[in-house]
Design an enzyme around this catalytic site. Sequence first.
Site, mmCIF file in Angstrom:
data_model
loop_
_atom_site.group_PDB
_atom_site.id
_atom_site.type_symbol
_atom_site.label_atom_id
_atom_site.label_comp_id
_atom_site.label_asym_id
_atom_site.label_seq_id
_atom_site.Cartn_x
_atom_site.Cartn_y
_atom_site.Cartn_z
ATOM 1 N N HIS A 229 42.008 15.830 40.497
ATOM 2 C CA HIS A 229 42.313 16.817 41.531
ATOM 3 C C HIS A 229 43.480 17.719 41.152
ATOM 4 C CE1 HIS A 229 41.369 18.906 45.085
ATOM 5 N NE2 HIS A 229 42.653 18.993 45.316
ATOM 6 N N TYR A 233 44.331 22.220 40.468
ATOM 7 C CA TYR A 233 45.502 23.063 40.769
ATOM 8 C C TYR A 233 46.172 23.547 39.489
ATOM 9 C CZ TYR A 233 44.553 21.653 45.457
ATOM 10 O OH TYR A 233 43.909 21.453 46.644
ATOM 11 N N HIS A 380 30.883 24.931 45.882
ATOM 12 C CA HIS A 380 32.324 25.009 46.194
ATOM 13 C C HIS A 380 33.131 25.345 44.937
ATOM 14 C CE1 HIS A 380 36.386 23.755 47.285
ATOM 15 N NE2 HIS A 380 36.346 22.779 46.401
ATOM 16 N N PHE A 381 32.843 24.627 43.845
ATOM 17 C CA PHE A 381 33.734 24.892 42.712
ATOM 18 C C PHE A 381 33.347 26.135 41.916
ATOM 19 C CE2 PHE A 381 31.388 21.215 40.642
ATOM 20 C CZ PHE A 381 30.868 21.879 39.547
ATOM 21 N N HIS A 382 32.136 26.661 42.181
ATOM 22 C CA HIS A 382 31.865 27.966 41.564
ATOM 23 C C HIS A 382 32.572 29.091 42.328
ATOM 24 C CE1 HIS A 382 29.028 25.874 38.973
ATOM 25 N NE2 HIS A 382 29.169 26.921 38.183
ATOM 26 N N ARG A 445 23.434 17.189 43.283
ATOM 27 C CA ARG A 445 24.060 17.855 42.141
ATOM 28 C C ARG A 445 23.830 17.004 40.906
ATOM 29 N NH1 ARG A 445 30.576 16.656 42.189
ATOM 30 N NH2 ARG A 445 30.382 17.793 40.248
ATOM 31 N N ARG A 446 24.283 17.480 39.748
ATOM 32 C CA ARG A 446 24.183 16.766 38.465
ATOM 33 C C ARG A 446 22.767 16.239 38.228
ATOM 34 N NH1 ARG A 446 28.535 13.465 40.715
ATOM 35 N NH2 ARG A 446 30.566 14.149 39.974
HETATM 36 FE FE1 HAS Z 1 37.980 21.451 45.634
HETATM 37 C C1 HAS Z 1 35.582 19.070 44.821
HETATM 38 C C2 HAS Z 1 38.770 19.699 48.461
HETATM 39 C C3 HAS Z 1 40.513 23.694 46.328
HETATM 40 C C4 HAS Z 1 37.711 22.707 42.451
HETATM 41 N N1 HAS Z 1 36.846 20.981 43.965
HETATM 42 C C5 HAS Z 1 35.914 19.983 43.843
HETATM 43 C C6 HAS Z 1 35.359 20.000 42.519
HETATM 44 C C7 HAS Z 1 36.001 21.001 41.833
HETATM 45 C C8 HAS Z 1 36.922 21.622 42.760
HETATM 46 C C9 HAS Z 1 35.800 21.376 40.387
HETATM 47 O O1 HAS Z 1 38.235 16.907 49.598
HETATM 48 C C10 HAS Z 1 34.248 19.085 41.997
HETATM 49 C C11 HAS Z 1 34.753 17.913 41.242
HETATM 50 C C12 HAS Z 1 33.578 17.086 40.750
HETATM 51 O O2 HAS Z 1 33.029 17.414 39.690
HETATM 52 O O3 HAS Z 1 33.194 16.148 41.443
HETATM 53 N N2 HAS Z 1 39.339 21.679 47.146
HETATM 54 C C13 HAS Z 1 39.491 20.855 48.209
HETATM 55 C C14 HAS Z 1 40.546 21.362 49.073
HETATM 56 C C15 HAS Z 1 41.031 22.509 48.477
HETATM 57 C C16 HAS Z 1 40.275 22.675 47.256
HETATM 58 C C17 HAS Z 1 41.025 20.777 50.368
HETATM 59 N N3 HAS Z 1 38.903 22.916 44.610
HETATM 60 C C18 HAS Z 1 39.926 23.713 45.075
HETATM 61 C C19 HAS Z 1 40.341 24.621 44.034
HETATM 62 C C20 HAS Z 1 39.555 24.343 42.931
HETATM 63 C C21 HAS Z 1 38.663 23.274 43.318
HETATM 64 C C22 HAS Z 1 41.452 25.635 44.167
HETATM 65 C C23 HAS Z 1 39.537 24.938 41.579
HETATM 66 C C24 HAS Z 1 40.327 25.879 41.161
HETATM 67 N N4 HAS Z 1 37.275 19.736 46.489
HETATM 68 C C25 HAS Z 1 37.771 19.181 47.629
HETATM 69 C C26 HAS Z 1 37.083 17.900 47.861
HETATM 70 C C27 HAS Z 1 36.177 17.712 46.821
HETATM 71 C C28 HAS Z 1 36.320 18.884 45.975
HETATM 72 C C29 HAS Z 1 37.280 16.948 48.965
HETATM 73 C C30 HAS Z 1 35.251 16.502 46.608
HETATM 74 C C31 HAS Z 1 33.922 16.703 47.212
HETATM 75 C C32 HAS Z 1 33.013 15.537 46.882
HETATM 76 O O4 HAS Z 1 32.670 14.804 47.804
HETATM 77 O O5 HAS Z 1 32.640 15.354 45.718
HETATM 78 C C33 HAS Z 1 42.177 23.360 49.007
HETATM 79 O O6 HAS Z 1 43.176 23.500 48.018
HETATM 80 C C34 HAS Z 1 41.743 24.701 49.488
HETATM 81 C C35 HAS Z 1 42.874 25.447 50.211
HETATM 82 C C36 HAS Z 1 42.642 26.907 50.186
HETATM 83 C C37 HAS Z 1 42.737 27.744 51.221
HETATM 84 C C38 HAS Z 1 42.452 29.222 51.033
HETATM 85 C C39 HAS Z 1 43.709 30.099 51.050
HETATM 86 C C40 HAS Z 1 43.328 31.504 50.722
HETATM 87 C C41 HAS Z 1 44.020 32.331 49.908
HETATM 88 C C42 HAS Z 1 43.471 33.701 49.630
HETATM 89 C C43 HAS Z 1 44.166 34.758 50.433
HETATM 90 C C44 HAS Z 1 43.397 36.035 50.346
HETATM 91 C C45 HAS Z 1 43.928 37.278 50.413
HETATM 92 C C46 HAS Z 1 43.028 38.454 50.344
HETATM 93 C C47 HAS Z 1 45.370 37.521 50.584
HETATM 94 C C48 HAS Z 1 43.096 27.289 52.581
HETATM 95 C C49 HAS Z 1 45.301 31.943 49.266
HETATM 96 C C50 HAS Z 1 42.779 38.916 51.754
HETATM 97 C C51 HAS Z 1 41.718 39.925 51.815
HETATM 98 C C52 HAS Z 1 40.851 40.100 52.822
HETATM 99 C C53 HAS Z 1 39.848 41.185 52.767
HETATM 100 C C54 HAS Z 1 40.817 39.247 54.042
#
Ligand code: HAS
Length: 555
Positions: A229, A233, A380-382, A445-446
Amino acid sequence: MTTIKERAQDFVQVDKRDAKLALAHIYVAFIALLLGGLAGLLQTLVRSGQFTLPWGIGYYQVLTVHGVLLGLILTTYFIFGFQIAAVSRTSGTLTNKQRTLGWIGFWTMTIGTTAAAIMVLLNEASVLYTFYAPLQAHWIFYVGLALVVVGSWIGGAGQIGKYIEWRKANPGQPSPLLTFMVVVNLAMWIVCSLGVAVEVVFQLIPWSLGWVDTVNVLLSRTLFWYFGHPLVYFWLLPAYMVWYVVIPKVIGGKIFSDSLARLSFMLFLLFSIPVGFHHQLTEPGISSFWKFLQVVLTLMVVIPSLLTAFSLFASFEIRGRALGGKGLFGWVKQLPWKDARFLVPFIGMVAFIPGGAGGIINASHQMNQLIHNTIWVTGHFHLTVATTVVLTFFGAAYWLIPHLTGRVLTKQMNRLAIIQAIVWTVGMAIMSGSMHIIGLFGAPRRSDFSTYGGSEQAASWIPYQIAQAVGGTILFIGIILVLYIVANLIWFAPKGQTEFPVGEVSENAEKTPMALENWKIWLTICIALILFAYSVPVIEIIRDAPPGSKGYKLW
Ligand code: HAS
């Protein structure tokens, strides 16, 4: 108006020797993009049910190439190239010793990558990028991975060395923000990669060599996710470095708050590691209490991303209003939409809104039961790594590569970069959107294409799988476009000076408290949280372990 001092600052040039080291990493990253992208295209075609791989090539072999090259190699090498340049740009040219460490790290990682890649190509290691036991790869594959990790520690030591040197020369002053961020990312990487190093060296290598017959599967997966995990990050934080430090300069504005940026990075250091169980919520052998605790910590790691979103909106709005934008959203129009250095990462930011929301769904224990091991997770991860992070890296490459090669991004290339990002967005929306939808219908998946014995439910997934192949093909066109631009920036673009943009902090921001750079405090809390979240469950996993498993080679 820019002052002469500011203009001189704009063109602080990364030293040629440091540039060479950074570029070596970036070249490997883009080679990985080509090969890994091709593997991705093949996979989506196979899964549509309309295409069979020739010459006995296996689906899982191709899937391993894809995951390892894009998830592990493209990211790690690009990040190291970017970080070396960032440290050299903001804290000064590396010493010979620091640069030598960089080169030793680079070659150690590259030897490891080559060894692992050969084993995958020989079909001796089709174990996917998570290399879950009891699937058993050839021992050379695991040794290769261990070398990649060790190489990254050696290379990372060079970057940290520069930071220590800067702090000694400037006592009592906050370090340059970009260097500080690099060091937080490396600290997180070193602490988390210890887990995968223990798994590979003490469990998988002896087992694959036949020195021991069995492996404790749950322990190996727990060690993997202790690393896995924070790994995501480790990919995200360099994108955040670009968003916090580079983008404000590109839009002509200021960094909203230095302290907020540092605080959000420190929160990642604290909360990104003790959360690995959210990948193991459906696994027996870990009690609900520890899963619950790590889910709570997972929701804590969302906070620094929300801080980041707030800070970005603030930077954008302040700049847009300074340029005369009126009303609630009038400032939006003032942003430099035609500048690829801004637009391409901005699309990445927008993608992170649904990507992050999906992450919160994944982390919610009950909803995880629905989506775990379905292709929703791949969707999700794409969105997160393959759009948010990768588009930010592409956007950064458009100024970083010419800065390092002494060339410029021409107007035509800028336009092509914008087209590339649009192509990517369309392809990803189709592919990741279909993955999310059929994931909810239960598609795994996989897994290779299958009609599951003529099942009606599986038949209903096929149209979406065809859509995935359409999206995957569009994405591959996007890869060709970005490689064309990168080749132009390396070899053919006109010679000239390109800025490495580094923003200045807004004059209205509060002074940065030095406590944010007190490593004793932050590392102590980080280790305390890890011990709290992992000690008891790991003792239970070892103490109550069922008989270990022998190795399986199912491909
Ligand atoms: Fe995830 C599975 C939970 C973030 C990557 N994640 C994965 C896997 C990958 C991955 C590769 O809890 C698969 C692993 C595998 O092979 O099994 N993930 C989260 C959570 C977050 C999260 C809570 N993941 C990421 C990020 C990744 C990534 C970042 C890669 C870079 N993820 C999970 C969980 C799994 C999981 C479970 C397991 C699922 C399972 O059962 O297998 C958080 O960090 C997300 C928080 C993000 C936000 C968004 C904030 C938005 C921002 C943009 C602002 C935009 C602006 C533009 C300013 C709350 C900062 C505005 C413009 C406008 C026009 C409005």
